[in-house]
Design a protein around this motif. Sequence first.
Motif, PDB file in Angstrom:
ATOM      1  N   ALA A  75       8.781  30.223  40.645  1.00 28.58           N
ATOM      2  CA  ALA A  75       9.977  30.012  41.474  1.00 28.58           C
ATOM      3  C   ALA A  75      11.123  30.893  40.996  1.00 28.58           C
ATOM      4  O   ALA A  75      11.871  31.462  41.805  1.00 28.58           O
ATOM      5  CB  ALA A  75      10.386  28.536  41.437  1.00 28.58           C
ATOM      6  N   TRP A  76      11.254  31.028  39.701  1.00 27.79           N
ATOM      7  CA  TRP A  76      12.307  31.865  39.142  1.00 27.79           C
ATOM      8  C   TRP A  76      12.045  33.335  39.462  1.00 27.79           C
ATOM      9  O   TRP A  76      12.938  34.073  39.858  1.00 27.79           O
ATOM     10  CB  TRP A  76      12.392  31.624  37.643  1.00 27.79           C
ATOM     11  CG  TRP A  76      13.536  32.271  36.938  1.00 27.79           C
ATOM     12  CD1 TRP A  76      14.591  32.937  37.496  1.00 27.79           C
ATOM     13  CD2 TRP A  76      13.744  32.303  35.538  1.00 27.79           C
ATOM     14  NE1 TRP A  76      15.442  33.383  36.525  1.00 27.79           N
ATOM     15  CE2 TRP A  76      14.947  33.006  35.303  1.00 27.79           C
ATOM     16  CE3 TRP A  76      13.037  31.804  34.451  1.00 27.79           C
ATOM     17  CZ2 TRP A  76      15.439  33.220  34.030  1.00 27.79           C
ATOM     18  CZ3 TRP A  76      13.540  32.020  33.192  1.00 27.79           C
ATOM     19  CH2 TRP A  76      14.718  32.713  32.977  1.00 27.79           C
ATOM     20  N   MET A  77      10.800  33.743  39.327  1.00 25.11           N
ATOM     21  CA  MET A  77      10.447  35.137  39.590  1.00 25.11           C
ATOM     22  C   MET A  77      10.658  35.503  41.070  1.00 25.11           C
ATOM     23  O   MET A  77      10.943  36.646  41.391  1.00 25.11           O
ATOM     24  CB  MET A  77       8.999  35.422  39.184  1.00 25.11           C
ATOM     25  CG  MET A  77       8.727  35.239  37.696  1.00 25.11           C
ATOM     26  SD  MET A  77       9.767  36.257  36.645  1.00 25.11           S
ATOM     27  CE  MET A  77       9.027  37.845  36.922  1.00 25.11           C
ATOM     28  N   GLN A  78      10.542  34.523  41.953  1.00 23.70           N
ATOM     29  CA  GLN A  78      10.730  34.775  43.389  1.00 23.70           C
ATOM     30  C   GLN A  78      12.169  35.164  43.728  1.00 23.70           C
ATOM     31  O   GLN A  78      12.412  35.777  44.767  1.00 23.70           O
ATOM     32  CB  GLN A  78      10.325  33.550  44.211  1.00 23.70           C
ATOM     33  CG  GLN A  78       8.857  33.210  44.135  1.00 23.70           C
ATOM     34  CD  GLN A  78       7.982  34.301  44.731  1.00 23.70           C
ATOM     35  OE1 GLN A  78       8.271  34.830  45.788  1.00 23.70           O
ATOM     36  NE2 GLN A  78       6.922  34.646  44.034  1.00 23.70           N
ATOM     37  N   VAL A  79      13.108  34.799  42.871  1.00 22.23           N
ATOM     38  CA  VAL A  79      14.517  35.098  43.147  1.00 22.23           C
ATOM     39  C   VAL A  79      15.114  36.068  42.133  1.00 22.23           C
ATOM     40  O   VAL A  79      16.328  36.243  42.082  1.00 22.23           O
ATOM     41  CB  VAL A  79      15.367  33.804  43.222  1.00 22.23           C
ATOM     42  CG1 VAL A  79      14.925  32.942  44.393  1.00 22.23           C
ATOM     43  CG2 VAL A  79      15.313  33.031  41.920  1.00 22.23           C
ATOM     44  N   ASN A  80      14.273  36.709  41.345  1.00 24.32           N
ATOM     45  CA  ASN A  80      14.795  37.580  40.292  1.00 24.32           C
ATOM     46  C   ASN A  80      15.487  38.829  40.829  1.00 24.32           C
ATOM     47  O   ASN A  80      16.171  39.513  40.086  1.00 24.32           O
ATOM     48  CB  ASN A  80      13.720  37.932  39.270  1.00 24.32           C
ATOM     49  CG  ASN A  80      12.690  38.899  39.798  1.00 24.32           C
ATOM     50  OD1 ASN A  80      12.628  39.178  40.995  1.00 24.32           O
ATOM     51  ND2 ASN A  80      11.856  39.390  38.919  1.00 24.32           N
ATOM     52  N   HIS A  81      15.356  39.100  42.101  1.00 26.95           N
ATOM     53  CA  HIS A  81      16.046  40.239  42.705  1.00 26.95           C
ATOM     54  C   HIS A  81      17.510  39.925  43.019  1.00 26.95           C
ATOM     55  O   HIS A  81      18.292  40.817  43.309  1.00 26.95           O
ATOM     56  CB  HIS A  81      15.329  40.674  43.993  1.00 26.95           C
ATOM     57  CG  HIS A  81      15.365  39.625  45.060  1.00 26.95           C
ATOM     58  ND1 HIS A  81      14.551  38.512  45.039  1.00 26.95           N
ATOM     59  CD2 HIS A  81      16.155  39.507  46.161  1.00 26.95           C
ATOM     60  CE1 HIS A  81      14.822  37.764  46.094  1.00 26.95           C
ATOM     61  NE2 HIS A  81      15.790  38.342  46.789  1.00 26.95           N
ATOM     62  N   LEU A  82      17.883  38.654  42.959  1.00 26.18           N
ATOM     63  CA  LEU A  82      19.245  38.237  43.269  1.00 26.18           C
ATOM     64  C   LEU A  82      20.160  38.396  42.056  1.00 26.18           C
ATOM     65  O   LEU A  82      19.736  38.173  40.923  1.00 26.18           O
ATOM     66  CB  LEU A  82      19.282  36.770  43.697  1.00 26.18           C
ATOM     67  CG  LEU A  82      18.542  36.381  44.966  1.00 26.18           C
ATOM     68  CD1 LEU A  82      18.571  34.863  45.142  1.00 26.18           C
ATOM     69  CD2 LEU A  82      19.148  37.067  46.171  1.00 26.18           C
ATOM     70  N   ALA A 114      22.648  34.104  43.647  1.00 28.29           N
ATOM     71  CA  ALA A 114      21.858  32.897  43.400  1.00 28.29           C
ATOM     72  C   ALA A 114      22.756  31.662  43.455  1.00 28.29           C
ATOM     73  O   ALA A 114      22.374  30.631  44.019  1.00 28.29           O
ATOM     74  CB  ALA A 114      21.162  32.993  42.042  1.00 28.29           C
ATOM     75  N   LYS A 115      23.948  31.762  42.905  1.00 25.33           N
ATOM     76  CA  LYS A 115      24.898  30.640  42.956  1.00 25.33           C
ATOM     77  C   LYS A 115      25.253  30.304  44.395  1.00 25.33           C
ATOM     78  O   LYS A 115      25.288  29.131  44.783  1.00 25.33           O
ATOM     79  CB  LYS A 115      26.165  30.975  42.166  1.00 25.33           C
ATOM     80  CG  LYS A 115      25.968  30.962  40.676  1.00 25.33           C
ATOM     81  CD  LYS A 115      27.235  31.387  39.947  1.00 25.33           C
ATOM     82  CE  LYS A 115      26.965  31.462  38.451  1.00 25.33           C
ATOM     83  NZ  LYS A 115      28.148  31.897  37.701  1.00 25.33           N
ATOM     84  N   LYS A 116      25.524  31.337  45.189  1.00 24.27           N
ATOM     85  CA  LYS A 116      25.894  31.112  46.588  1.00 24.27           C
ATOM     86  C   LYS A 116      24.776  30.425  47.365  1.00 24.27           C
ATOM     87  O   LYS A 116      25.018  29.488  48.127  1.00 24.27           O
ATOM     88  CB  LYS A 116      26.255  32.437  47.259  1.00 24.27           C
ATOM     89  CG  LYS A 116      27.566  33.019  46.766  1.00 24.27           C
ATOM     90  CD  LYS A 116      27.802  34.402  47.334  1.00 24.27           C
ATOM     91  CE  LYS A 116      29.042  35.045  46.731  1.00 24.27           C
ATOM     92  NZ  LYS A 116      29.214  36.445  47.133  1.00 24.27           N
ATOM     93  N   GLN A 117      23.538  30.863  47.150  1.00 25.52           N
ATOM     94  CA  GLN A 117      22.413  30.241  47.847  1.00 25.52           C
ATOM     95  C   GLN A 117      22.203  28.804  47.378  1.00 25.52           C
ATOM     96  O   GLN A 117      21.906  27.913  48.180  1.00 25.52           O
ATOM     97  CB  GLN A 117      21.142  31.068  47.650  1.00 25.52           C
ATOM     98  CG  GLN A 117      21.148  32.342  48.453  1.00 25.52           C
ATOM     99  CD  GLN A 117      19.809  33.056  48.432  1.00 25.52           C
ATOM    100  OE1 GLN A 117      18.763  32.445  48.209  1.00 25.52           O
ATOM    101  NE2 GLN A 117      19.841  34.357  48.665  1.00 25.52           N
TER     102      GLN A 117
END
Length: 94
Positions: free
Chosen positions: A65-72, A77-80
């Motif tokens: 799950a963390w790796m799925q958003v590592n581009h942010l 990430a905070k905003k999402q």
Amino acid sequence: MNSTELNKLFDEAFENAQLIPQSSVPIDMQLILYGLYKQATSNDSDRFFFRQDSQNIRGAFKLNAWMQVNHLSADDAKKQYIEIINKLMKERNL
């Protein structure tokens, strides 16, 4: 929005997340929130020290799950995270 305002909203969203019954949030959404939180609050190098245990399927899902958003960026990430928590709060009339 400046970083002070964003951090305040993020902290409020994290506190509000504690009010949402965990059982009312689907597992996939819990993992998304976990990934966003980790991306928002962790250093990139932390990912490499994540405890890898082949017997720990839960840890593997969390790391994924963390790796799925590592581009942010941390701010994105905070905003999402804030957006999702606010939506969940509204849906549950909290």
